[in-house]
Design a protein around this motif. Structure first.
Motif, PDB file in Angstrom:
ATOM      1  N   ILE A  17      -7.665  -2.881  61.291  1.00 52.14           N
ATOM      2  CA  ILE A  17      -6.244  -3.060  61.456  1.00 52.14           C
ATOM      3  C   ILE A  17      -5.442  -1.695  61.545  1.00 52.14           C
ATOM      4  CG2 ILE A  17      -4.383  -3.953  60.069  1.00 52.14           C
ATOM      5  CD1 ILE A  17      -6.391  -5.840  58.762  1.00 52.14           C
ATOM      6  N   ARG A  18      -4.538  -1.743  62.479  1.00 49.87           N
ATOM      7  CA  ARG A  18      -3.923  -0.529  62.888  1.00 49.87           C
ATOM      8  C   ARG A  18      -2.653  -0.466  62.143  1.00 49.87           C
ATOM      9  NH1 ARG A  18      -4.138  -2.964  68.710  1.00 49.87           N
ATOM     10  NH2 ARG A  18      -2.421  -3.856  67.967  1.00 49.87           N
ATOM     11  N   GLY A  19      -2.189   0.967  62.011  1.00 49.25           N
ATOM     12  CA  GLY A  19      -1.021   1.217  61.277  1.00 49.25           C
ATOM     13  C   GLY A  19       0.325   1.468  62.134  1.00 49.25           C
ATOM     14  N   LYS A  20      -0.059   1.850  63.564  1.00 51.10           N
ATOM     15  CA  LYS A  20       0.785   1.980  64.504  1.00 51.10           C
ATOM     16  C   LYS A  20       0.368   1.119  65.799  1.00 51.10           C
ATOM     17  CE  LYS A  20      -0.761   6.646  65.557  1.00 51.10           C
ATOM     18  NZ  LYS A  20      -0.427   7.957  65.666  1.00 51.10           N
ATOM     19  N   ASN A  21       1.332   1.207  66.658  1.00 49.72           N
ATOM     20  CA  ASN A  21       1.353   0.318  67.890  1.00 49.72           C
ATOM     21  C   ASN A  21       0.781  -1.086  67.625  1.00 49.72           C
ATOM     22  OD1 ASN A  21       2.069   2.380  69.331  1.00 49.72           O
ATOM     23  ND2 ASN A  21       0.063   3.503  69.317  1.00 49.72           N
ATOM     24  N   THR A  22       1.400  -1.898  66.652  1.00 54.30           N
ATOM     25  CA  THR A  22       0.873  -3.282  66.240  1.00 54.30           C
ATOM     26  C   THR A  22       1.765  -4.152  67.631  1.00 54.30           C
ATOM     27  OG1 THR A  22       2.730  -3.325  64.847  1.00 54.30           O
ATOM     28  CG2 THR A  22       0.652  -2.450  63.947  1.00 54.30           C
ATOM     29  N   LYS A  23       1.234  -5.359  67.492  1.00 57.57           N
ATOM     30  CA  LYS A  23       2.028  -6.184  68.336  1.00 57.57           C
ATOM     31  C   LYS A  23       3.573  -6.263  68.287  1.00 57.57           C
ATOM     32  CE  LYS A  23      -2.091  -8.924  69.534  1.00 57.57           C
ATOM     33  NZ  LYS A  23      -2.567 -10.296  69.883  1.00 57.57           N
ATOM     34  N   PRO A  24       4.038  -6.652  66.934  1.00 61.71           N
ATOM     35  CA  PRO A  24       5.425  -6.604  66.925  1.00 61.71           C
ATOM     36  C   PRO A  24       6.250  -5.163  67.120  1.00 61.71           C
ATOM     37  CG  PRO A  24       4.272  -7.357  64.790  1.00 61.71           C
ATOM     38  CD  PRO A  24       3.271  -6.822  65.642  1.00 61.71           C
ATOM     39  N   GLU A  25       5.603  -4.103  66.778  1.00 66.55           N
ATOM     40  CA  GLU A  25       6.190  -2.913  67.218  1.00 66.55           C
ATOM     41  C   GLU A  25       6.241  -2.832  68.691  1.00 66.55           C
ATOM     42  OE1 GLU A  25       4.964   1.703  66.879  1.00 66.55           O
ATOM     43  OE2 GLU A  25       4.159   0.725  65.393  1.00 66.55           O
ATOM     44  N   LEU A  26       4.956  -3.004  69.286  1.00 67.25           N
ATOM     45  CA  LEU A  26       5.233  -3.261  70.799  1.00 67.25           C
ATOM     46  C   LEU A  26       6.026  -4.050  71.682  1.00 67.25           C
ATOM     47  CD1 LEU A  26       1.232  -2.823  71.519  1.00 67.25           C
ATOM     48  CD2 LEU A  26       2.943  -1.123  71.649  1.00 67.25           C
ATOM     49  N   LEU A  27       6.375  -5.245  71.036  1.00 67.57           N
ATOM     50  CA  LEU A  27       7.301  -6.360  71.382  1.00 67.57           C
ATOM     51  C   LEU A  27       8.743  -5.536  71.236  1.00 67.57           C
ATOM     52  CD1 LEU A  27       8.201  -9.064  72.323  1.00 67.57           C
ATOM     53  CD2 LEU A  27       8.088  -9.510  70.092  1.00 67.57           C
ATOM     54  N   VAL A  28       8.955  -5.098  69.753  1.00 72.11           N
ATOM     55  CA  VAL A  28      10.398  -4.455  70.018  1.00 72.11           C
ATOM     56  C   VAL A  28      10.536  -3.261  70.744  1.00 72.11           C
ATOM     57  CG1 VAL A  28      11.931  -2.928  68.416  1.00 72.11           C
ATOM     58  CG2 VAL A  28      10.503  -4.995  67.270  1.00 72.11           C
ATOM     59  N   ARG A  38      16.326   4.724  75.079  1.00 77.90           N
ATOM     60  CA  ARG A  38      14.965   5.843  75.281  1.00 77.90           C
ATOM     61  C   ARG A  38      14.865   6.177  73.847  1.00 77.90           C
ATOM     62  NH1 ARG A  38      14.645   2.711  78.720  1.00 77.90           N
ATOM     63  NH2 ARG A  38      14.954   3.060  80.858  1.00 77.90           N
ATOM     64  N   PHE A  39      13.571   6.364  73.482  1.00 80.36           N
ATOM     65  CA  PHE A  39      13.241   6.760  72.043  1.00 80.36           C
ATOM     66  C   PHE A  39      11.984   7.510  72.124  1.00 80.36           C
ATOM     67  CE2 PHE A  39      12.360   2.346  73.295  1.00 80.36           C
ATOM     68  CZ  PHE A  39      10.751   2.132  73.213  1.00 80.36           C
ATOM     69  N   ARG A  40      11.510   7.988  70.765  1.00 76.98           N
ATOM     70  CA  ARG A  40      10.460   8.747  70.561  1.00 76.98           C
ATOM     71  C   ARG A  40       9.576   8.021  69.468  1.00 76.98           C
ATOM     72  NH1 ARG A  40      11.248  10.560  74.518  1.00 76.98           N
ATOM     73  NH2 ARG A  40      12.286  12.444  74.909  1.00 76.98           N
ATOM     74  N   LEU A  41       8.317   8.190  69.405  1.00 74.16           N
ATOM     75  CA  LEU A  41       7.472   7.320  68.673  1.00 74.16           C
ATOM     76  C   LEU A  41       6.883   8.183  67.512  1.00 74.16           C
ATOM     77  CD1 LEU A  41       5.703   5.160  71.372  1.00 74.16           C
ATOM     78  CD2 LEU A  41       7.724   4.650  70.072  1.00 74.16           C
ATOM     79  N   HIS A  42       6.702   7.591  66.134  1.00 72.48           N
ATOM     80  CA  HIS A  42       6.120   8.327  65.129  1.00 72.48           C
ATOM     81  C   HIS A  42       6.281   9.653  65.073  1.00 72.48           C
ATOM     82  CE1 HIS A  42       4.376   4.434  65.309  1.00 72.48           C
ATOM     83  NE2 HIS A  42       3.861   4.280  66.699  1.00 72.48           N
ATOM     84  N   ARG A  43       7.467   9.893  65.041  1.00 70.69           N
ATOM     85  CA  ARG A  43       7.765  11.490  64.496  1.00 70.69           C
ATOM     86  C   ARG A  43       7.368  11.986  63.385  1.00 70.69           C
ATOM     87  NH1 ARG A  43      13.310  13.653  66.594  1.00 70.69           N
ATOM     88  NH2 ARG A  43      13.111  14.919  64.626  1.00 70.69           N
ATOM     89  N   LYS A  44       6.239  12.909  63.441  1.00 73.80           N
ATOM     90  CA  LYS A  44       5.591  13.295  62.305  1.00 73.80           C
ATOM     91  C   LYS A  44       6.499  14.117  61.364  1.00 73.80           C
ATOM     92  CE  LYS A  44       1.258  12.853  64.278  1.00 73.80           C
ATOM     93  NZ  LYS A  44      -0.091  13.763  65.004  1.00 73.80           N
ATOM     94  N   ASP A  45       7.511  15.156  61.843  1.00 76.35           N
ATOM     95  CA  ASP A  45       8.582  15.664  61.053  1.00 76.35           C
ATOM     96  C   ASP A  45       9.531  14.859  60.277  1.00 76.35           C
ATOM     97  OD1 ASP A  45       9.775  14.781  63.514  1.00 76.35           O
ATOM     98  OD2 ASP A  45      11.139  16.581  63.510  1.00 76.35           O
TER      99      ASP A  45
END
Length: 151
Positions: A17-28, A38-45
């Motif tokens: 089971i993934r914590g990122k790039n899930t189906k609901p997240e990919l849909l949004v 336009r956006f960035r993904l999973h910014r660690k900072d």
């Protein structure tokens, strides 16, 4: 009720089971991109590593799974095996979510939480949900939460 698979199989299934790039997240992400955002993904900072970061609008979006974050909706059911451990895990997730939310708001970010139930099932209206999100991105307030409709 006992599990229908052995412990090794269950462990393998849960580890997938993934914590990122899930189906609901990919849909949004896909629908927001189609609308021109336009956006960035999973910014660690940033606290909580938000799923979607819109720096131009100083906004972040979390797409939360109802089970993993203990949402009180039709998609959440407390597991009948190892209940104590699961409740502890879910409460820790909720506590971390709250800390990250406060830190982001304190740093001047606008935060939206989109629940899986708003994107899944027959009673969800994805077009309406995406419309709510896009309106919030452009001229919304500091905080927004989108949930599925109750039956």
């Amino acid at each position: 009720m006992t599990d229908i698979v052995d412990a090794a199989t269950r462990s393998r299934m849960m580890s997938g089971i993934r914590g990122k790039n899930t189906k609901p997240e990919l849909l949004v992400r896909s629908l927001l991109h189609q609308l021109g955002f336009r956006f960035r993904l999973h910014r660690k900072d940033l606290p909580g590593k938000p799923d979607i970061v819109l720096p131009r609008h100083k906004a972040v979006i979390f797409v939360n799974g109802c089970f993993w974050h203990g949402h009180s909706c039709r998609l959440f059911k407390t597991p009948s095996t190892n209940t104590g451990s699961w409740i502890k895990k879910i409460r820790e997730n909720q506590s971390r979510d709250e800390r990250c939310l406060k830190a982001l708001l304190g740093a001047g970010w606008r935060v939206a939480v989109i629940w899986e139930c708003a994107l899944k099932g027959q009673d969800s209206d994805i077009a309406e949900t995406i419309n709510q999100i896009s309106e919030w991105i452009v001229d919304g307030g500091d905080w927004m939460e989108v949930q599925g409709k109750e039956k």
